[in-house]
Structure formats: structure tokens, C-alpha cells
Design a protein around this motif. Structure first.
Motif, mmCIF file in Angstrom:
data_model
loop_
_atom_site.group_PDB
_atom_site.id
_atom_site.type_symbol
_atom_site.label_atom_id
_atom_site.label_comp_id
_atom_site.label_asym_id
_atom_site.label_seq_id
_atom_site.Cartn_x
_atom_site.Cartn_y
_atom_site.Cartn_z
ATOM 1 N N SER A 1 90.643 -9.412 89.756
ATOM 2 C CA SER A 1 91.792 -8.540 89.530
ATOM 3 C C SER A 1 91.455 -7.117 89.965
ATOM 4 O O SER A 1 90.288 -6.768 90.163
ATOM 5 N N LEU A 2 92.494 -6.297 90.127
ATOM 6 C CA LEU A 2 92.319 -4.907 90.550
ATOM 7 C C LEU A 2 93.170 -4.003 89.678
ATOM 8 O O LEU A 2 94.247 -4.398 89.227
ATOM 9 N N ASP A 3 92.712 -2.780 89.463
ATOM 10 C CA ASP A 3 93.636 -1.782 88.940
ATOM 11 C C ASP A 3 94.103 -0.936 90.128
ATOM 12 O O ASP A 3 93.613 -1.084 91.256
ATOM 13 N N VAL A 4 95.066 -0.075 89.901
ATOM 14 C CA VAL A 4 95.674 0.645 91.008
ATOM 15 C C VAL A 4 94.685 1.569 91.712
ATOM 16 O O VAL A 4 94.810 1.813 92.928
ATOM 17 N N ARG A 5 93.685 2.056 90.991
ATOM 18 C CA ARG A 5 92.702 2.910 91.644
ATOM 19 C C ARG A 5 91.906 2.123 92.685
ATOM 20 O O ARG A 5 91.620 2.628 93.776
ATOM 21 N N GLU A 6 91.549 0.884 92.334
ATOM 22 C CA GLU A 6 90.814 0.032 93.277
ATOM 23 C C GLU A 6 91.698 -0.370 94.449
ATOM 24 O O GLU A 6 91.234 -0.460 95.593
ATOM 25 N N LEU A 7 92.973 -0.614 94.173
ATOM 26 C CA LEU A 7 93.905 -0.935 95.250
ATOM 27 C C LEU A 7 94.020 0.239 96.215
ATOM 28 O O LEU A 7 93.973 0.071 97.441
ATOM 29 N N CYS A 8 94.148 1.439 95.666
ATOM 30 C CA CYS A 8 94.243 2.632 96.513
ATOM 31 C C CYS A 8 92.974 2.838 97.332
ATOM 32 O O CYS A 8 93.037 3.245 98.506
ATOM 33 N N ALA A 9 91.841 2.569 96.735
ATOM 34 C CA ALA A 9 90.568 2.716 97.457
ATOM 35 C C ALA A 9 90.522 1.753 98.643
ATOM 36 O O ALA A 9 90.069 2.114 99.739
ATOM 37 N N PHE B 1 102.250 -0.665 91.522
ATOM 38 C CA PHE B 1 101.194 -1.508 90.961
ATOM 39 C C PHE B 1 100.296 -0.761 89.979
ATOM 40 O O PHE B 1 99.158 -1.175 89.735
ATOM 41 N N SER B 2 100.816 0.320 89.404
ATOM 42 C CA SER B 2 100.123 0.985 88.304
ATOM 43 C C SER B 2 100.754 0.488 87.014
ATOM 44 O O SER B 2 101.961 0.630 86.808
ATOM 45 N N PHE B 3 99.948 -0.125 86.146
ATOM 46 C CA PHE B 3 100.472 -0.762 84.939
ATOM 47 C C PHE B 3 99.808 -0.194 83.689
ATOM 48 O O PHE B 3 98.630 0.175 83.714
ATOM 49 N N ASP B 4 100.584 -0.165 82.614
ATOM 50 C CA ASP B 4 100.036 0.297 81.343
ATOM 51 C C ASP B 4 99.633 -0.863 80.438
ATOM 52 O O ASP B 4 99.279 -0.657 79.291
ATOM 53 N N ARG B 5 99.702 -2.085 80.983
ATOM 54 C CA ARG B 5 99.293 -3.277 80.241
ATOM 55 C C ARG B 5 98.605 -4.242 81.205
ATOM 56 O O ARG B 5 98.784 -4.142 82.422
ATOM 57 N N CYS B 6 97.844 -5.151 80.649
ATOM 58 C CA CYS B 6 97.074 -6.077 81.485
ATOM 59 C C CYS B 6 97.995 -7.096 82.153
ATOM 60 O O CYS B 6 98.806 -7.745 81.489
ATOM 61 N N TYR B 7 97.846 -7.229 83.466
ATOM 62 C CA TYR B 7 98.543 -8.269 84.219
ATOM 63 C C TYR B 7 97.545 -9.149 84.976
ATOM 64 O O TYR B 7 97.881 -9.748 85.989
ATOM 65 N N ALA B 8 96.323 -9.213 84.460
ATOM 66 C CA ALA B 8 95.322 -10.095 85.053
ATOM 67 C C ALA B 8 95.510 -11.492 84.482
ATOM 68 O O ALA B 8 95.677 -11.656 83.277
#
Length: 296
Positions: free
Chosen positions: A229-237, A260-267
Motif C-alpha cells: 500500500s501507499l500513502d499520498v506522500r509515497e505516491l507523490c514521490a 488519493f490523500s485519505f484520513d482513514r486506512c484504505y489498505a
């Protein structure tokens, strides 16, 4: 094998049609006819919301399986349950990770299929499901209720494929393009202060999975996502590596968070798909190429 695909006119839905056709299946596509069907595919034109028209278009056809790409509401699910009751023994509903939206929490563990108790989920057919804006605003709820209704009412074997966020060069939603454009131009990307992880899947791989699910014999919900899974920071990188631009991330500026910036887990946990015999690739295997396709 004789398969009916409801929808299938664009993005990974069209890829599903082509996957099935190329594997030797006889494929019938049912949609409103906004775009021509792929070569070698039977095309029936009907609005799935019009039950009489759908029945008329299908006539006396029978199918080994149905793949429903465009069921967004419990009302549509109820129509499908009635129309296909005597036409197919197997029904694959393309659902979404968004059905977990009300369950995800910050720093939560990856979501498993059992996190959602479909028999206990409320279904309300009286809501204004015929209004396009209402459906768009209640996408997660509509998908969740569609799953719940079919689970209760369908007489055929049911599979609900909960797809991760789908990425690829053909994405018409513009979500990945949002990042490629802003990062490529050096513009800030709005993110949550503590963005949470999410699962993703490539358009080609989810198409292969759906075609595989149509021919398999398992039932019930199954998560469909790439490994990792990724968070938006990793996606942007990852986007920045392709565009050659350092991402500028902005928080707290009053602008809505990016797609794709989320305040809850979507993994999502994909243990079930692996046990069933389909092992997804890693998100890092295909993400750079998907970004290049958008950046081109």
C-alpha cells in the motif's frame, strides 16, 4: 464459455471484455451503446435501469457468467437479481474498496473481507437512487447496499470484487493526472497532515482478475489489490521520480485534499485472492510505467 458483461465500454471494463474474448469466451456486452464494442463481441444496447428494455434486449439468452461493471445502487442490483435469476449460475459484481469507507480508521490494519457484515448492512430502496448527483455523492453507500441486496436476494452464485483504486494511462477520472500535472508544473499538492495508506491496482491486472473470477468457482467478497500500500506522500514521490520534479506538499491551506490523500486506512488485505490462486503483482512493479503513460 459464454459471458455477459454489463457496461464494458471504457477503461478497465473494456479490458475485461478483451481479456475474456482473447481467452476464447463468447462475450456479449450490454450497455447504452455510447462507444462501439470491441471486434468479435456481441453488442446489445439497453439501459440497465430500464428493466423491460433490458429483458427485451437479452431476449432468451443464457450465460455461464455475468460480469457487472456498472452497478452503483441497490435498485440496479434488485433489477439484476430479477432479470438474471434464470439466465446465469454465476454473477461477478465489480465493487470497490470504498465499501469500507465507514470502517477505515487512522493507522488501522489492512481491511479484510470479513470486516463488512453484508447480511447486517441496511438497504434502503426508497432513497433517491435515480438521481445522478445523489448516486455520485453516495458512491460508497450505493456500492455497499448493492452488495448487500444481491447477497440477500440473488439465486445465482455471487462474487463481489472489491477493487482497489485503479490506476493506468486510460483512467478517465483524471485522479492520477492531477498528481502528474501539478507535480510536473511545480504546483503544490494538497494532502492531509497525517495521510493514511491505501491500496491500488493497475487497470490491466484488475481486468485479468475479473476475467479470471468469471471462470472460477469461488463465491463471496474478495479484495483485489496490488501488493504493498501507499500513502499520498509515497505516491507523490513516485510521480516526482518520473516527472523529474520534487513534489511540493501542502497541508492546512483550506483547499480540499487531493484525490488519493485519505484520513482513514484504505489498505486491503489480499490474502483471500492469493489463497484462491491469484497473486497480484507489487504496486512498485507497474506504478512508474502508469505515471509515464499519463505524463506522455
Amino acid at each position: 464459455m459464454d459471458v455477459c458483461v454489463i457496461g464494458g465500454s471504457r477503461y478497465f471494463g473494456r479490458r475485461v471484455v478483451e481479456e475474456l474474448r482473447d481467452a476464447g469466451a463468447a462475450v456479449t456486452v450490454v450497455n447504452r451503446g455510447s462507444t462501439p464494442a470491441p471486434h468479435g463481441v456481441t453488442h446489445l444496447r439497453a439501459d440497465r435501469d430500464d428493466e423491460a428494455a433490458l429483458r427485451a434486449a437479452l431476449a432468451d439468452r443464457q450465460f455461464d457468467a455475468v460480469v457487472d461493471q456498472v452497478c452503483y445502487t441497490p435498485v440496479q442490483a434488485a433489477v439484476a437479481a430479477r432479470v438474471f435469476a434464470d439466465r446465469t449460475p454465476r454473477y461477478v459484481l465489480t465493487s470497490t474498496v470504498e465499501v469500507y469507507a465507514h470502517l477505515g480508521r487512522p493507522d488501522g490494519p489492512p481491511l479484510t473481507e470479513s470486516a463488512l457484515d453484508l447480511p447486517a448492512e441496511p438497504v434502503d430502496l426508497r432513497l433517491p437512487w435515480s438521481h445522478g448527483q445523489f448516486v455520485a455523492d453516495h458512491y460508497a453507500e450505493g456500492k455497499r447496499q448493492a452488495e448487500a441486496l444481491l447477497t440477500r436476494q440473488a439465486v445465482f452464485d455471487l462474487v463481489t470484487v472489491r477493487t482497489a483504486h485503479v490506476l493506468g494511462g486510460a483512467d478517465f477520472t483524471g485522479r492520477l493526472a492531477h498528481y502528474v500535472d501539478r507535480i510536473g508544473r511545480g504546483l503544490p499538492v494538497a494532502v492531509h497532515a497525517a495521510p493514511q495508506r491505501a491500496s491500488f491496482v493497475h487497470e490491466a491486472e484488475i481486468a485479468r482478475f475479473l476475467a479470471w473470477a468469471a471462470e472460477a468457482d469461488f463465491t463471496g467478497p474478495v479484495n483485489a489489490a496490488s501488493q504493498g500500500s501507499l500513502d499520498v506522500r509515497e505516491l507523490c514521490a513516485a510521480v516526482g521520480l518520473v516527472t523529474g520534479t520534487e513534489p511540493r506538499l501542502a497541508t492546512g491551506g483550506g483547499e480540499p485534499a487531493s484525490p488519493f490523500s485519505f484520513d482513514r486506512c484504505y489498505a486491503m488485505d489480499t490474502g483471500r485472492s492469493a489463497r484462491l490462486g491469484f497473486r497480484f503483482s507489487a504496486v512498485t512493479d507497474w506504478l512508474p510505467q502508469a505515471v509515464k503513460e499519463v505524463h506522455a
